[in-house]
Scaffold this motif. Structure first.
Motif, PDB file in Angstrom:
ATOM      1  N   GLY A  66       9.668  10.985  54.052  1.00 13.78           N
ATOM      2  CA  GLY A  66      11.113  10.480  53.844  1.00 13.78           C
ATOM      3  C   GLY A  66      11.634  10.989  52.337  1.00 13.78           C
ATOM      4  O   GLY A  66      12.372  10.361  52.529  1.00 13.78           O
ATOM      5  N   LEU A  67      11.077  11.872  52.108  1.00 19.02           N
ATOM      6  CA  LEU A  67      11.278  11.724  50.406  1.00 19.02           C
ATOM      7  C   LEU A  67      11.975  12.642  50.114  1.00 19.02           C
ATOM      8  O   LEU A  67      12.482  14.170  51.126  1.00 19.02           O
ATOM      9  CB  LEU A  67      10.174  12.457  49.359  1.00 19.02           C
ATOM     10  CG  LEU A  67       9.458  10.908  49.050  1.00 19.02           C
ATOM     11  CD1 LEU A  67       8.527  11.138  47.856  1.00 19.02           C
ATOM     12  CD2 LEU A  67       9.954   9.465  48.864  1.00 19.02           C
ATOM     13  N   GLU A  68      13.221  13.074  49.050  1.00 22.30           N
ATOM     14  CA  GLU A  68      13.766  14.168  49.209  1.00 22.30           C
ATOM     15  C   GLU A  68      13.509  15.957  48.903  1.00 22.30           C
ATOM     16  O   GLU A  68      13.032  15.559  47.700  1.00 22.30           O
ATOM     17  CB  GLU A  68      15.644  13.740  47.879  1.00 22.30           C
ATOM     18  CG  GLU A  68      16.115  14.424  47.733  1.00 22.30           C
ATOM     19  CD  GLU A  68      17.522  14.249  47.049  1.00 22.30           C
ATOM     20  OE1 GLU A  68      18.566  14.780  46.791  1.00 22.30           O
ATOM     21  OE2 GLU A  68      17.283  13.558  47.037  1.00 22.30           O
ATOM     22  N   ILE A  69      14.064  16.496  49.767  1.00 21.37           N
ATOM     23  CA  ILE A  69      13.293  17.688  49.058  1.00 21.37           C
ATOM     24  C   ILE A  69      14.256  18.573  49.006  1.00 21.37           C
ATOM     25  O   ILE A  69      15.522  18.505  50.056  1.00 21.37           O
ATOM     26  CB  ILE A  69      12.664  17.783  50.742  1.00 21.37           C
ATOM     27  CG1 ILE A  69      11.071  17.332  51.014  1.00 21.37           C
ATOM     28  CG2 ILE A  69      12.242  19.846  50.722  1.00 21.37           C
ATOM     29  CD1 ILE A  69      10.110  16.783  50.335  1.00 21.37           C
ATOM     30  N   VAL A  70      14.210  19.456  48.068  1.00 19.97           N
ATOM     31  CA  VAL A  70      15.021  20.786  47.881  1.00 19.97           C
ATOM     32  C   VAL A  70      14.710  21.988  47.142  1.00 19.97           C
ATOM     33  O   VAL A  70      13.525  22.062  47.893  1.00 19.97           O
ATOM     34  CB  VAL A  70      15.791  20.464  46.339  1.00 19.97           C
ATOM     35  CG1 VAL A  70      16.060  19.124  46.440  1.00 19.97           C
ATOM     36  CG2 VAL A  70      14.457  20.231  45.093  1.00 19.97           C
ATOM     37  N   ILE A 128       9.441  18.594  45.559  1.00 19.25           N
ATOM     38  CA  ILE A 128      10.175  17.822  45.595  1.00 19.25           C
ATOM     39  C   ILE A 128      11.126  17.291  44.553  1.00 19.25           C
ATOM     40  O   ILE A 128      10.292  17.119  43.929  1.00 19.25           O
ATOM     41  CB  ILE A 128       8.971  16.811  45.589  1.00 19.25           C
ATOM     42  CG1 ILE A 128       7.860  17.041  46.933  1.00 19.25           C
ATOM     43  CG2 ILE A 128       9.479  15.501  45.556  1.00 19.25           C
ATOM     44  CD1 ILE A 128       6.203  16.815  46.465  1.00 19.25           C
ATOM     45  N   LYS A 129      12.488  16.626  44.931  1.00 22.29           N
ATOM     46  CA  LYS A 129      13.831  16.862  44.067  1.00 22.29           C
ATOM     47  C   LYS A 129      12.671  15.495  42.079  1.00 22.29           C
ATOM     48  O   LYS A 129      13.036  15.597  42.070  1.00 22.29           O
ATOM     49  CB  LYS A 129      14.647  16.142  44.478  1.00 22.29           C
ATOM     50  CG  LYS A 129      15.170  15.671  43.242  1.00 22.29           C
ATOM     51  CD  LYS A 129      16.669  15.195  43.797  1.00 22.29           C
ATOM     52  CE  LYS A 129      18.190  15.029  43.140  1.00 22.29           C
ATOM     53  NZ  LYS A 129      17.931  14.222  42.651  1.00 22.29           N
ATOM     54  N   ASN A 130      12.214  14.258  43.022  1.00 23.81           N
ATOM     55  CA  ASN A 130      11.728  13.578  42.380  1.00 23.81           C
ATOM     56  C   ASN A 130       9.927  12.830  42.418  1.00 23.81           C
ATOM     57  O   ASN A 130       9.992  12.155  43.157  1.00 23.81           O
ATOM     58  CB  ASN A 130      12.131  11.744  42.253  1.00 23.81           C
ATOM     59  CG  ASN A 130      13.763  11.715  41.805  1.00 23.81           C
ATOM     60  OD1 ASN A 130      14.470  12.227  42.790  1.00 23.81           O
ATOM     61  ND2 ASN A 130      14.097  12.197  40.336  1.00 23.81           N
ATOM     62  N   PRO A 131       9.031  14.217  41.857  1.00 26.92           N
ATOM     63  CA  PRO A 131       7.508  14.150  41.626  1.00 26.92           C
ATOM     64  C   PRO A 131       7.095  12.768  41.514  1.00 26.92           C
ATOM     65  O   PRO A 131       6.170  12.506  41.789  1.00 26.92           O
ATOM     66  CB  PRO A 131       6.763  15.269  40.518  1.00 26.92           C
ATOM     67  CG  PRO A 131       7.997  15.791  40.233  1.00 26.92           C
ATOM     68  CD  PRO A 131       9.861  15.054  41.022  1.00 26.92           C
TER      69      PRO A 131
END
Length: 375
Positions: free
Chosen positions: A166-170, A134-137
């Motif tokens: 829909g959160l940014e996953i990296v 998770i890019k921004n926990p």
């Protein structure tokens, strides 16, 4: 006659509505001049001797950017939770801080991140722990708070939930930084040296050789690092958790904390940052708190809630309550670190018992201050 009564009733209701709306509007504006945002970027062995001018400038610029982002949200009428998220995003996206992009490595060579959020109006809270993609926990913690029936999610489950929302996953490689990786290798070297010392110095060190080895190890710097820049990245003596507390124009408080944990940590260790009441807490009746330090001590002392409890049950003001917990109770128990806190009147506290703590605040009139050292 009936028409006259109907007209009178309508005028009365209209007047009552106007009065009600005026009261609501007046109440909403009561805190506009008190909006406050406070941030921290970690505490520990942070001294001028260990800091190059270039490194200090980089930290100050990053912290000022975080203050600006959070303050902009508050000035535009955003909520304290939104402001906290915006400020922490800046620090999570910077390799300077042990959160998000700059997260440290575990003993296994992974980056495992934790974060928590709490809002003071409803006492709702959300947290994630041990996530790796998770890019921004901090945003995942907010999603847990707002879009689930739970308070904390961990590991793969938290990552799946964040993806569904829909959160940014990296890819985990996103969190790799050379400085943090080197810090892990040196931490392992130091750990091996200490184990060798135990084996030779204590078990077989009764003779002259063993005694000499023990004396030599005692002479070595405890850090085991070769340069001031390396020291800045050393977790364990520098606790790199980031956090933010805020008061919005509606009089609501919020606290958020995000971290990459501790260098060389083992066995799925979780610190205080995602634990509500330990590293993160907010209550409109008292204050909002975000902590940074040796997590085990903050968990056992329930530091964030303890500050709130002193205010609620004993009527102690914010500054005195924060100082009592951080400078007295925590010190007596061997805990190192600090907190940032704000109450509903915009009063702030930033006590720490370590050599330094990255910290800063901005008030409703735009006045700000960024501090690093103890003096």
């Amino acid at each position: 006659m009936k028409a006259s009564l109907k007209l009178l009733l309508m005028k009365t209701l209209s007047l009552a509505l106007l009065i009600t709306l005026s009261c609501i509007s007046a109440f909403a504006q009561d805190f506009s001049d008190k909006i406050t945002l406070v941030i921290h970027g970690g505490a520990g062995t942070i001294t001028r001797a260990n800091m190059s001018p270039e490194r200090e400038k980089a930290y100050r610029e990053a912290m000022n950017n975080a203050l600006e982002k959070g303050y902009d949200v508050l000035k535009k009428g955003g909520t304290s939770v939104q402001a906290v998220e915006a400020a922490i995003h800046v620090m999570e996206d910077s390799p300077l801080f042990n959160a998000g992009k700059g997260a440290v490595f575990t003993n296994e060579g992974k980056n495992e991140l934790d974060a928590a959020i709490m809002e003071g109006k409803t006492l709702k809270a959300g947290a994630v722990a041990g996530v790796t993609t998770i890019k921004n926990p901090i945003s995942a913690a907010i999603a847990v708070m707002d879009q689930s029936v739970h308070v904390m999610m961990a590991g793969k489950g938290a990552e799946q939930f964040a993806k569904e929302k829909g959160l940014e996953i990296v890819d985990p490689s996103y969190f790799y930084t050379e400085a943090r990786y080197k810090a892990l290798q040196r931490a392992k070297e130091e750990e091996k040296t200490e184990l060798d010392h135990d084996a030779k110095g204590e078990k077989g060190g009764k003779g002259e050789k063993g005694g000499k080895e023990e004396r030599e190890i005692k002479k070595r710097p405890k850090t085991g690092f070769r340069s001031a820049e390396d020291l800045i990245f050393m977790e364990g003596r520098k606790f790199g958790t980031v956090g933010c507390v805020a008061l919005d124009k509606y009089g609501n408080l919020a606290a958020g904390t995000s971290t990459g944990g501790m260098t060389n940590k083992k066995y799925g260790r979780i610190g205080d940052a995602p634990i509500i009441g330990a590293g993160t807490y907010a209550n409109n009746a008292t204050c909002a708190v975000s902590a940074t330090g040796h997590g085990e001590y903050f968990i056992r002392s329930v530091v964030a809630h303890d500050i709130s409890a002193l205010m609620e049950y004993k009527g102690i003001n914010l500054v005195d309550a924060a100082n009592e917990v951080v400078m007295n109770k925590l010190v007596e128990r061997g805990g190192e670190g600090g907190v940032i806190a704000v109450d509903r009147n915009g009063n702030i506290a930033m006590p720490f018992n370590s050599e330094g703590m990255y910290r800063g605040y901005i008030k409703g009139d735009g006045k700000r201050e960024i501090l690093i050292y103890k003096d």
